[in-house]
Structures are given as structure tokens and as C-alpha cells.
Design an enzyme around this catalytic site. Structure first.
Site, PDB file in Angstrom:
ATOM      1  N   ASP A 128      26.250  61.798  58.290  1.00 28.41           N
ATOM      2  CA  ASP A 128      25.383  61.632  59.468  1.00 28.41           C
ATOM      3  C   ASP A 128      25.403  62.842  60.399  1.00 28.41           C
ATOM      4  O   ASP A 128      24.650  62.865  61.371  1.00 28.41           O
ATOM      5  CB  ASP A 128      25.786  60.392  60.262  1.00 28.41           C
ATOM      6  CG  ASP A 128      25.471  59.121  59.498  1.00 28.41           C
ATOM      7  OD1 ASP A 128      25.949  58.046  59.910  1.00 28.41           O
ATOM      8  OD2 ASP A 128      24.783  59.213  58.473  1.00 28.41           O
ATOM      9  N   ILE A 147      26.372  62.207  49.523  1.00 26.28           N
ATOM     10  CA  ILE A 147      26.257  60.762  49.721  1.00 26.28           C
ATOM     11  C   ILE A 147      24.859  60.240  49.400  1.00 26.28           C
ATOM     12  O   ILE A 147      24.703  59.278  48.645  1.00 26.28           O
ATOM     13  CB  ILE A 147      26.631  60.373  51.176  1.00 26.28           C
ATOM     14  CG1 ILE A 147      28.023  60.889  51.545  1.00 26.28           C
ATOM     15  CG2 ILE A 147      26.519  58.859  51.379  1.00 26.28           C
ATOM     16  CD1 ILE A 147      29.176  60.221  50.830  1.00 26.28           C
ATOM     17  N   ARG A 201      19.045  53.539  48.634  1.00 27.58           N
ATOM     18  CA  ARG A 201      19.878  52.651  49.441  1.00 27.58           C
ATOM     19  C   ARG A 201      20.095  51.271  48.772  1.00 27.58           C
ATOM     20  O   ARG A 201      19.726  50.234  49.284  1.00 27.58           O
ATOM     21  CB  ARG A 201      19.308  52.464  50.839  1.00 27.58           C
ATOM     22  CG  ARG A 201      18.912  53.731  51.550  1.00 27.58           C
ATOM     23  CD  ARG A 201      20.065  54.643  51.888  1.00 27.58           C
ATOM     24  NE  ARG A 201      20.999  54.079  52.828  1.00 27.58           N
ATOM     25  CZ  ARG A 201      20.843  54.114  54.165  1.00 27.58           C
ATOM     26  NH1 ARG A 201      19.750  54.628  54.658  1.00 27.58           N
ATOM     27  NH2 ARG A 201      21.741  53.582  54.956  1.00 27.58           N
ATOM     28  N   PRO A 202      20.619  51.196  47.567  1.00 31.89           N
ATOM     29  CA  PRO A 202      20.831  49.905  46.891  1.00 31.89           C
ATOM     30  C   PRO A 202      21.873  49.050  47.613  1.00 31.89           C
ATOM     31  O   PRO A 202      22.653  49.574  48.417  1.00 31.89           O
ATOM     32  CB  PRO A 202      21.334  50.313  45.509  1.00 31.89           C
ATOM     33  CG  PRO A 202      21.977  51.635  45.726  1.00 31.89           C
ATOM     34  CD  PRO A 202      21.166  52.324  46.788  1.00 31.89           C
ATOM     35  N   VAL A 203      21.873  47.759  47.326  1.00 30.85           N
ATOM     36  CA  VAL A 203      22.886  46.849  47.886  1.00 30.85           C
ATOM     37  C   VAL A 203      23.583  46.085  46.769  1.00 30.85           C
ATOM     38  O   VAL A 203      24.136  45.006  46.987  1.00 30.85           O
ATOM     39  CB  VAL A 203      22.264  45.865  48.911  1.00 30.85           C
ATOM     40  CG1 VAL A 203      21.827  46.605  50.170  1.00 30.85           C
ATOM     41  CG2 VAL A 203      21.090  45.101  48.295  1.00 30.85           C
ATOM     42  N   ASP A 204      23.586  46.670  45.571  1.00 25.77           N
ATOM     43  CA  ASP A 204      24.185  45.989  44.416  1.00 25.77           C
ATOM     44  C   ASP A 204      25.664  45.675  44.619  1.00 25.77           C
ATOM     45  O   ASP A 204      26.159  44.633  44.167  1.00 25.77           O
ATOM     46  CB  ASP A 204      24.002  46.827  43.146  1.00 25.77           C
ATOM     47  CG  ASP A 204      24.580  48.231  43.309  1.00 25.77           C
ATOM     48  OD1 ASP A 204      24.180  48.928  44.253  1.00 25.77           O
ATOM     49  OD2 ASP A 204      25.448  48.612  42.511  1.00 25.77           O
ATOM     50  N   ARG A 249      17.463  48.549  57.693  1.00 20.49           N
ATOM     51  CA  ARG A 249      18.230  48.173  56.508  1.00 20.49           C
ATOM     52  C   ARG A 249      19.546  47.483  56.850  1.00 20.49           C
ATOM     53  O   ARG A 249      20.052  46.673  56.087  1.00 20.49           O
ATOM     54  CB  ARG A 249      18.557  49.421  55.679  1.00 20.49           C
ATOM     55  CG  ARG A 249      17.415  50.234  55.239  1.00 20.49           C
ATOM     56  CD  ARG A 249      17.909  51.290  54.315  1.00 20.49           C
ATOM     57  NE  ARG A 249      18.582  50.645  53.192  1.00 20.49           N
ATOM     58  CZ  ARG A 249      19.878  50.353  53.133  1.00 20.49           C
ATOM     59  NH1 ARG A 249      20.652  50.646  54.167  1.00 20.49           N
ATOM     60  NH2 ARG A 249      20.383  49.768  52.091  1.00 20.49           N
ATOM     61  N   ASN A 261      26.575  52.268  64.737  1.00 21.46           N
ATOM     62  CA  ASN A 261      27.049  51.762  63.448  1.00 21.46           C
ATOM     63  C   ASN A 261      28.288  50.888  63.532  1.00 21.46           C
ATOM     64  O   ASN A 261      28.747  50.382  62.514  1.00 21.46           O
ATOM     65  CB  ASN A 261      27.259  52.935  62.473  1.00 21.46           C
ATOM     66  CG  ASN A 261      25.929  53.544  62.073  1.00 21.46           C
ATOM     67  OD1 ASN A 261      24.858  52.973  62.327  1.00 21.46           O
ATOM     68  ND2 ASN A 261      25.970  54.720  61.483  1.00 21.46           N
TER      69      ASN A 261
END
Ligand code: EPZ
Length: 421
Positions: free
Chosen positions: A304, A326, A121-124, A92, A23
Site C-alpha cells: 500500500d 502482492i 482479488r480472489p477470496v478462495d 471488496r 484497514n
């Protein structure tokens, strides 16, 4: 599809080296888009997701050279700033090309990432932040179509702490005109590693690691050489596996200052954790007490690591509660752990785990990356043979996991399900 076959019940013992952080590597590779000069990244883990991203960057026209844990990129001539659905749907994190493409080239066409097993999992917030910086953004047949002659610095408050949202906007802001302030920014060590890499490229960033990050835009960035930080989630995963099997393990090539919440929870579960220069040792003081936990953004307990601790709690003394705040669907491992004999009830975003004396091997199915890790840990604990199916999920985020576990004495091997009798 490949499977892992595990004969459980053996304590892990020995020493392994931790790989570079997935990550951190993913956003750092995307940062290569921000300059026309070559960039060299070391300690890049050999993972499925890294391969996917390198294919995506190559499809845009980035030259990619891949060595052992070293990647050299050159984005001098990117003729195709498009991230297609067929690549984005498998990973993603491809959304992380959006900010760099828009900042460097003024336009980008990036497929909306679908949801995944753990949530919508939005990306707004990524989109809202770029719009605040002056980008024109339309959604066209499932694609984000973004245009901006030159992004302008802005003060952006992010309603939710978002790791890749912070990373996307931080990268975009490095080439914007003026100053950008990200408020309620993510504080994860991977965000800090990306910021350090960008600063090495000539970016002007301060406050990274805090919840207010200030970026003063520059006209262009230079090449750099940067080593990706060690993977704190891989580190935590192996520590939990050692504790859960009653083992004695030493991890090297890691850091002990990026997972305090995890180390504290392991000590609460009755482990002895010794921190050294770039290494961590763990063994159990006595019986596994298990530990209740609640996931939150860094520096609190990382989502995670939730699934891995649930496997350890399954055979702990007493009852523990794991609360996931989360993601809305990050308990996919529960029904699989039950197949191994775990006693777990789910009530909303909380799982109540009543420790049992032992787990019994069975065939289980991986559903997402960290759920897969949880099932491997459970297989290491269980009596008898456990087969973990669909381990392509695992290969996305763990480098050579069966080799590393074999080095620690685990009886584990990979087979393709075509070999299954
Ligand atoms: C990153 O995902 C990690 N992935 C995830 O790791 C990790 O679980 C997650 O951060 C949380 O720590 C990478 O870094 C590649 P978020 P990300 O945006 O950035 C909501 C793994 O196992 N949100 O921090 O996608 C979102 O729905 C993976 O290695 C919005 O509402 O997660 C979630 O509830 C899994 N709008 C919360 O924020 C947005 O625009 C946190 O998500 C963005 C996010």
C-alpha cells in the site's frame, strides 16, 4: 466527479494529526456482528469506505449511531444477513461480514466481491477456511451462500498470506466449537488491532501478530469499547509527501512501531526520521536519493506504500527499481506519472524509475486508492498546475486530505468537474 487542483513546487511544512486506520476500522466494525450487545468504536476515520460498510451493516438490521470519529453498533436483531452486490461491488472489504454472520447466525449470503483495478482479488482462501470449519458453501448467481449450524475449530494452513482472509477466519473462529489454529496467518498491525478488539469482547486469541494464531471458541461475545489504531499508510503517505517536496513535517496521533520498513526506506532515501511518543518528524538531510524496494507481507515493505514511493523516486537522483509481489496490476499510476514527465519503464512486476530533474503539471486520472495518493504527491512535486481527476478513489481511504495538505502549506483545492473551465 470531484477533482483536486494542485499548484506544486512548494516544500510541505508544519504539523498534522493522523486519522484512524481504514484497514483496521473495516474489520473491527464487522466484529460488531459477533455480539447482541452494543459496541462502541472510537478513532473511526470519516471515509467513504466506512460509510459504505455502515450502510451495509444497517441494511442487515444492525443499529448504527455515528458521531465524530465514534461509531456505536448493536447487532441484537439482524434479520437480513445478506450483503448485496450493489454494495459489495463498491467495496471488496464487505467480504469481512461473511465470517461473523456465519459464526453468529449460522447462515449468510454475501456477494462475491468483483476484482478491482489492482487485481483479481480472489477470496478462495476465505471460503476454504470456513469449509474447513464445517461450513457448507455454494456459489449461487454470484453470491456466496454459507450455512453452518455451529462452526467447528480446525487447523487451517493458508497457502498465501491474506490480511482479510486471516481476519475473516479469526472472527469466525471466536464463536466456533473448539480450537482453531491459523497457520501462515497475516501479521499486519491491523490484524493485531482486530484481535485486541475481539479479546476485549471476550474472545480467546493468542499468537496474533505472528504467523500462527490460535483461537479458542466461546459460546458468545460481549459488547466492548475499542479505539481504532492510527493509520500507518496515511502516516507513510504524508511522510513520503514531505520527503518528496523537501519539506519538514511532524505527524501526531500516530505510532512509529507499525511501519519500520517504510521509515527505513525513507532514511535510505536520505531523510532524517525522528520518532517520538505517538509522533514522527521528517525532513531531508540533502538531495532525494530515491530508494529501490520490493513489496511483501508485514513486517516487510507494504504494497500500500509502493505507489507513493514511486512518485518520490520519479525526481530522485539516479535509477531505482520498485518490485510489486502482492498484486498483479498495481502499476496503474505509472502511465499517469509519465504524463507528468516521469521516466518509468515496466518489466513484468518491476518498474525501473530513472529520476528526472523535474515534473511538469498536467491533468491525470486516479484509478485506485493508493495510485491516487501517488498522483497527489507527484502534483505537489511538479512545477505548475496538476489536476487529479476521479478523486472518489482517494476519498475511500484518506480523510480530509486536501485540508491536511493545506495545513502543511500546499496550494491545493477540491472542485467538482462541473466547475472545470
Ligand atoms: C488487504 O487487502 C488490504 N485491504 C489492502 O489494502 C492491502 O493492499 C492488502 O491487504 C495487502 O496488504 C484491507 O485490509 C481492507 P490479501 P486483502 O488478501 O486482504 C491473494 C488499500 O489500499 N489472495 O492480503 O484483500 C491476493 O490475490 C487496500 O487500503 C488469494 O489468492 O489482500 C493477493 O495476491 C488495497 N486468495 C494476496 O493474496 C484469497 O482468498 C494478498 O491479498 C485472498 C487473497
Amino acid at each position: 466527479m470531484d477533482q483536486l487542483v494542485i499548484a506544486g513546487g512548494k516544500p510541505l511544512a508544519g504539523e498534522i494529526e493522523v486519522s484512524g486506520a481504514k484497514n483496521a476500522a473495516l474489520p473491527i466494525l464487522c466484529a460488531g456482528l459477533l455480539t447482541a450487545q452494543p459496541v462502541v468504536f472510537d478513532n473511526v476515520p470519516d471515509l467513504r469506505d466506512v460509510g459504505t460498510l455502515l450502510r451495509l451493516l444497517g441494511s442487515m438490521g444492525v443499529t448504527v449511531e455515528r458521531g465524530v470519529h465514534r461509531v456505536t453498533l448493536c447487532a441484537e436483531s439482524v434479520g437480513n444477513p445478506v450483503a448485496s452486490y450493489d454494495l459489495v461491488k463498491t467495496m471488496r472489504a464487505s467480504i469481512l461480514v461473511l465470517g461473523p454472520l456465519l459464526a453468529r447466525f449460522g447462515h449468510a449470503r454475501v456477494s462475491l466481491p468483483g476484482g478491482c483495478a489492482i487485481g483479481e482479488r480472489p477470496v478462495d482462501l476465505h471460503i476454504k477456511g470456513l469449509q474447513a470449519m464445517g461450513a457448507r458453501i455454494d456459489i449461487d448467481h454470484g453470491y456466496i451462500v454459507a450455512e453452518a449450524a455451529r462452526l467447528k475449530g480446525a487447523r487451517i494452513f493458508m497457502d498465501t498470506v491474506t490480511v482479510t482472509g486471516t481476519e475473516n477466519l479469526m472472527m469466525a473462529a471466536t464463536l466456533a466449537e473448539g480450537v482453531t489454529v491459523l497457520e501462515n496467518a497475516a501479521r499486519e498491525p491491523e490484524v493485531v488491532d482486530l484481535a485486541e478488539c475481539l479479546i476485549g469482547m471476550g474472545a480467546r486469541i493468542r499468537g496474533h501478530g505472528s504467523d500462527v494464531v490460535t483461537i479458542e471458541g466461546v459460546s458468545r461475545l460481549e459488547g466492548t469499547q475499542h479505539a481504532v489504531m492510527p493509520d500507518r499508510i496515511e502516516t507513510g503517505t504524508f511522510l513520503v509527501a514531505a520527503a518528496a517536496t523537501g519539506g519538514n513535517v511532524r505527524l501526531v496521533g500516530t505510532r512509529d512501531d507499525t511501519l519500520d520498513a517504510v521509515l527505513d526506506k525513507l532514511e535510505e532515501a536520505n531523510a532524517i526520521v525522528e520518532r517520538g511518543q505517538g509522533e514522527i518528524r521528517i525532513r531531508m538531510r540533502g538531495p532525494n536519493h530515491g530508494v529501490s524496494l520490493r513489496t511483501s507481507p508485514y513486517p516487510a515493505f507494504p504494497t500500500d506504500m509502493q505507489a507513493q514511493f514511486m512518485a518520490m523516486n520519479a525526481v530522485a537522483q539516479g535509477t531505482t527499481v520498485v518490485t510489486e509481489t502482492i498484486f498483479e496490476n498495481r502499476f496503474m499510476h505509472v502511465q499517469e506519472l509519465r504524463r507528468l514527465g516521469a521516466n518509468i519503464e515496466v518489466e513484468g512486476n518491476a518498474a525501473i524509475i530513472r529520476g528526472v530533474s523535474k515534473l511538469e503539471g498536467a491533468t491525470v486520472m486516479a484509478t485506485d486508492l493508493r495510485a491516487s495518493a501517488s498522483l497527489v504527491i507527484a502534483g505537489l512535486i511538479a512545477q505548475g498546475e496538476t489536476v487529479v481527476d476521479r478523486i472518489y478513489h482517494l476519498d475511500r481511504g484518506y480523510e480530509k486530505i486536501e485540508q491536511k495538505l493545506s495545513c502543511l502549506g500546499a496550494a491545493i483545492y477540491r472542485r467538482s468537474d462541473g466547475d472545470a473551465e
